[in-house]
Design a protein around this motif. Structure first.
Motif, mmCIF file in Angstrom:
data_model
loop_
_atom_site.group_PDB
_atom_site.id
_atom_site.type_symbol
_atom_site.label_atom_id
_atom_site.label_comp_id
_atom_site.label_asym_id
_atom_site.label_seq_id
_atom_site.Cartn_x
_atom_site.Cartn_y
_atom_site.Cartn_z
ATOM 1 N N GLY A 42 -8.764 -19.008 43.524
ATOM 2 C CA GLY A 42 -9.548 -18.004 44.225
ATOM 3 C C GLY A 42 -8.743 -16.748 44.497
ATOM 4 N N LEU A 43 -7.560 -16.645 43.865
ATOM 5 C CA LEU A 43 -6.682 -15.491 44.064
ATOM 6 C C LEU A 43 -6.381 -14.802 42.741
ATOM 7 C CD1 LEU A 43 -4.076 -17.058 46.516
ATOM 8 C CD2 LEU A 43 -5.996 -15.565 47.100
ATOM 9 N N ASP A 44 -6.461 -13.469 42.763
ATOM 10 C CA ASP A 44 -6.036 -12.639 41.645
ATOM 11 C C ASP A 44 -4.659 -12.093 41.985
ATOM 12 O OD1 ASP A 44 -8.624 -12.972 40.625
ATOM 13 O OD2 ASP A 44 -9.304 -11.021 41.358
ATOM 14 N N TRP A 45 -3.815 -11.929 40.986
ATOM 15 C CA TRP A 45 -2.480 -11.359 41.175
ATOM 16 C C TRP A 45 -2.301 -10.188 40.237
ATOM 17 C CZ3 TRP A 45 0.941 -13.175 44.849
ATOM 18 C CH2 TRP A 45 0.587 -14.394 45.467
ATOM 19 N N VAL A 46 -1.613 -9.164 40.696
ATOM 20 C CA VAL A 46 -1.313 -8.014 39.867
ATOM 21 C C VAL A 46 0.200 -7.799 39.873
ATOM 22 C CG1 VAL A 46 -1.617 -6.268 41.703
ATOM 23 C CG2 VAL A 46 -1.949 -5.625 39.312
ATOM 24 N N TYR A 47 0.752 -7.599 38.690
ATOM 25 C CA TYR A 47 2.170 -7.304 38.525
ATOM 26 C C TYR A 47 2.252 -5.785 38.603
ATOM 27 C CZ TYR A 47 6.835 -8.144 36.437
ATOM 28 O OH TYR A 47 8.181 -8.241 36.181
ATOM 29 N N ALA A 48 2.673 -5.278 39.767
ATOM 30 C CA ALA A 48 2.544 -3.863 40.090
ATOM 31 C C ALA A 48 3.718 -2.995 39.686
ATOM 32 C CB ALA A 48 2.272 -3.700 41.581
ATOM 33 N N GLY A 49 4.874 -3.574 39.384
ATOM 34 C CA GLY A 49 5.954 -2.687 38.969
ATOM 35 C C GLY A 49 7.341 -3.268 39.003
ATOM 36 N N PRO A 50 8.290 -2.485 38.476
ATOM 37 C CA PRO A 50 9.658 -2.963 38.299
ATOM 38 C C PRO A 50 10.610 -2.729 39.472
ATOM 39 C CG PRO A 50 9.397 -0.876 37.194
ATOM 40 C CD PRO A 50 8.056 -1.224 37.784
ATOM 41 N N ILE A 51 10.119 -2.245 40.590
ATOM 42 C CA ILE A 51 10.951 -2.102 41.785
ATOM 43 C C ILE A 51 10.113 -2.441 43.004
ATOM 44 C CG2 ILE A 51 12.485 -0.349 40.785
ATOM 45 C CD1 ILE A 51 10.914 1.771 42.378
ATOM 46 N N GLY A 52 10.729 -2.501 44.188
ATOM 47 C CA GLY A 52 10.005 -2.781 45.426
ATOM 48 C C GLY A 52 9.215 -1.569 45.891
ATOM 49 N N PRO A 53 8.198 -1.801 46.748
ATOM 50 C CA PRO A 53 7.363 -0.697 47.245
ATOM 51 C C PRO A 53 8.197 0.395 47.899
ATOM 52 C CG PRO A 53 6.493 -2.822 47.931
ATOM 53 C CD PRO A 53 7.823 -3.080 47.312
ATOM 54 N N ASP A 54 8.002 1.611 47.429
ATOM 55 C CA ASP A 54 8.687 2.805 47.949
ATOM 56 C C ASP A 54 10.208 2.683 47.919
ATOM 57 O OD1 ASP A 54 6.405 4.310 48.396
ATOM 58 O OD2 ASP A 54 6.106 3.477 50.390
ATOM 59 N N GLU A 55 10.743 1.769 47.125
ATOM 60 C CA GLU A 55 12.190 1.545 47.104
ATOM 61 C C GLU A 55 12.969 2.796 46.705
ATOM 62 O OE1 GLU A 55 15.527 -1.507 45.350
ATOM 63 O OE2 GLU A 55 13.448 -1.797 44.818
ATOM 64 N N TRP A 56 12.493 3.497 45.712
ATOM 65 C CA TRP A 56 13.188 4.704 45.269
ATOM 66 C C TRP A 56 12.479 5.955 45.749
ATOM 67 C CZ3 TRP A 56 14.207 3.078 39.520
ATOM 68 C CH2 TRP A 56 15.158 2.068 39.511
ATOM 69 N N GLY A 57 11.680 5.827 46.787
ATOM 70 C CA GLY A 57 10.958 6.962 47.337
ATOM 71 C C GLY A 57 9.473 6.854 47.068
ATOM 72 N N PRO A 58 8.697 7.671 47.767
ATOM 73 C CA PRO A 58 7.240 7.641 47.607
ATOM 74 C C PRO A 58 6.829 7.893 46.162
ATOM 75 C CG PRO A 58 7.873 8.966 49.492
ATOM 76 C CD PRO A 58 9.139 8.645 48.752
ATOM 77 N N GLY A 59 5.831 7.145 45.720
ATOM 78 C CA GLY A 59 5.286 7.354 44.383
ATOM 79 C C GLY A 59 5.876 6.477 43.311
ATOM 80 N N ASN A 60 7.063 5.930 43.546
ATOM 81 C CA ASN A 60 7.623 5.062 42.519
ATOM 82 C C ASN A 60 6.809 3.775 42.404
ATOM 83 O OD1 ASN A 60 10.627 6.457 43.454
ATOM 84 N ND2 ASN A 60 9.893 6.547 41.354
ATOM 85 N N ILE A 61 6.723 3.019 43.474
ATOM 86 C CA ILE A 61 5.802 1.888 43.541
ATOM 87 C C ILE A 61 5.146 1.942 44.917
ATOM 88 C CG2 ILE A 61 5.538 -0.637 43.580
ATOM 89 C CD1 ILE A 61 6.160 0.395 40.816
ATOM 90 N N GLN A 62 3.840 2.052 44.935
ATOM 91 C CA GLN A 62 3.106 2.166 46.183
ATOM 92 C C GLN A 62 2.963 0.802 46.866
ATOM 93 O OE1 GLN A 62 2.167 4.956 47.585
ATOM 94 N NE2 GLN A 62 2.709 6.287 45.885
ATOM 95 N N PRO A 63 2.806 0.792 48.182
ATOM 96 C CA PRO A 63 2.519 -0.459 48.869
ATOM 97 C C PRO A 63 1.114 -0.947 48.522
ATOM 98 C CG PRO A 63 2.423 1.381 50.405
ATOM 99 C CD PRO A 63 2.905 1.929 49.087
ATOM 100 N N ALA A 64 0.808 -2.177 48.883
ATOM 101 C CA ALA A 64 -0.492 -2.774 48.564
ATOM 102 C C ALA A 64 -1.647 -1.935 49.103
ATOM 103 C CB ALA A 64 -0.566 -4.190 49.113
ATOM 104 N N THR A 65 -1.451 -1.270 50.232
ATOM 105 C CA THR A 65 -2.523 -0.488 50.847
ATOM 106 C C THR A 65 -3.008 0.649 49.955
ATOM 107 O OG1 THR A 65 -0.844 0.838 51.979
ATOM 108 C CG2 THR A 65 -1.831 -0.991 53.214
ATOM 109 N N TYR A 66 -2.222 1.057 48.966
ATOM 110 C CA TYR A 66 -2.615 2.121 48.050
ATOM 111 C C TYR A 66 -3.923 1.781 47.339
ATOM 112 C CZ TYR A 66 -2.358 5.497 44.208
ATOM 113 O OH TYR A 66 -2.631 6.493 43.312
ATOM 114 N N ARG A 67 -4.143 0.504 47.091
ATOM 115 C CA ARG A 67 -5.366 0.066 46.413
ATOM 116 C C ARG A 67 -6.130 -0.959 47.252
ATOM 117 N NH1 ARG A 67 -6.516 1.571 41.442
ATOM 118 N NH2 ARG A 67 -5.028 2.940 40.424
ATOM 119 N N ALA A 68 -6.100 -0.771 48.555
ATOM 120 C CA ALA A 68 -6.805 -1.681 49.458
ATOM 121 C C ALA A 68 -8.313 -1.680 49.207
ATOM 122 C CB ALA A 68 -6.514 -1.320 50.912
#
Length: 183
Positions: A42-68
């Motif tokens: 009952g769960l979908d998973w998305v592989y969102a990117g090669p670094i942690g959320p906002d690890e290298w600054g805004p826009g690199n990888i957004q937090p989950a709330t970006y597509r809430a």
């Protein structure tokens, strides 16, 4: 001189290709880029990117709330314990011929990921995920450890046409009984 200019243009293209423009959160991620209903959980998973959320600054990888708006979120502790393995994201039939986990993988035909929908990357580092470097910004490895990012959502359930028919019939019966009771 002409060879130099051509070489410079190619080099600039390669260098600029390392990071791409993020696809707007108004654009829905196609199902082909999502691991749908993993193991009927009952769960979908998305592989969102090669670094942690906002690890290298805004826009690199957004937090989950970006597509809430699509339901994406961080996992609960129980969900995280059942997270997918890196091999779960291999496209059925393994058309990419993926054996050991490669680094810098960018072929959507062989691997399920959506990095360009979450940040300005167009690849994922599967070998990091395979070595346990994975997070959702809350669960998993430390953000500073350059982990891969995955998010979860409840599987979207689309009712079958028969379900609509039964619902309409049920409402009709309830309406008939309510009118009969008033009379």
């Amino acid at each position: 001189m002409k060879k130099f200019l051509i070489t410079a243009v190619i080099a600039m293209g390669i260098a600029s290709g390392a990071q791409a423009q993020i696809i707007s959160s108004a654009t829905v991620i196609p199902d082909a880029n999502v691991l749908i209903n993993l193991n009927n959980s009952g769960l979908d998973w998305v592989y969102a990117g090669p670094i942690g959320p906002d690890e290298w600054g805004p826009g690199n990888i957004q937090p989950a709330t970006y597509r809430a708006a699509e339901g994406w979120r961080v996992a609960t502790a129980n969900e995280w314990a059942m997270r997918p393995l890196w091999t779960d994201f291999i496209v059925a039939g393994n058309p990419g011929g993926i054996g050991s986990p490669p680094a810098g993988y960018s072929n959507h035909a062989g691997y399920i990921f959506a990095s360009e929908y979450w940040g300005n990357f167009y690849h994922v580092d599967i070998n990091d995920y395979a070595n346990g470097y994975v997070t959702d910004g809350v669960n998993g490895g430390p953000i500073g450890g350059v982990p891969e990012t995955i998010y979860v959502r409840n599987t979207l359930v689309v009712p079958e046409p028969e379900t609509y028919g039964m619902l309409i019939a049920g409402l009709g019966i309830l309406s008939f009984l309510a009118r009969r009771r008033k009379a």
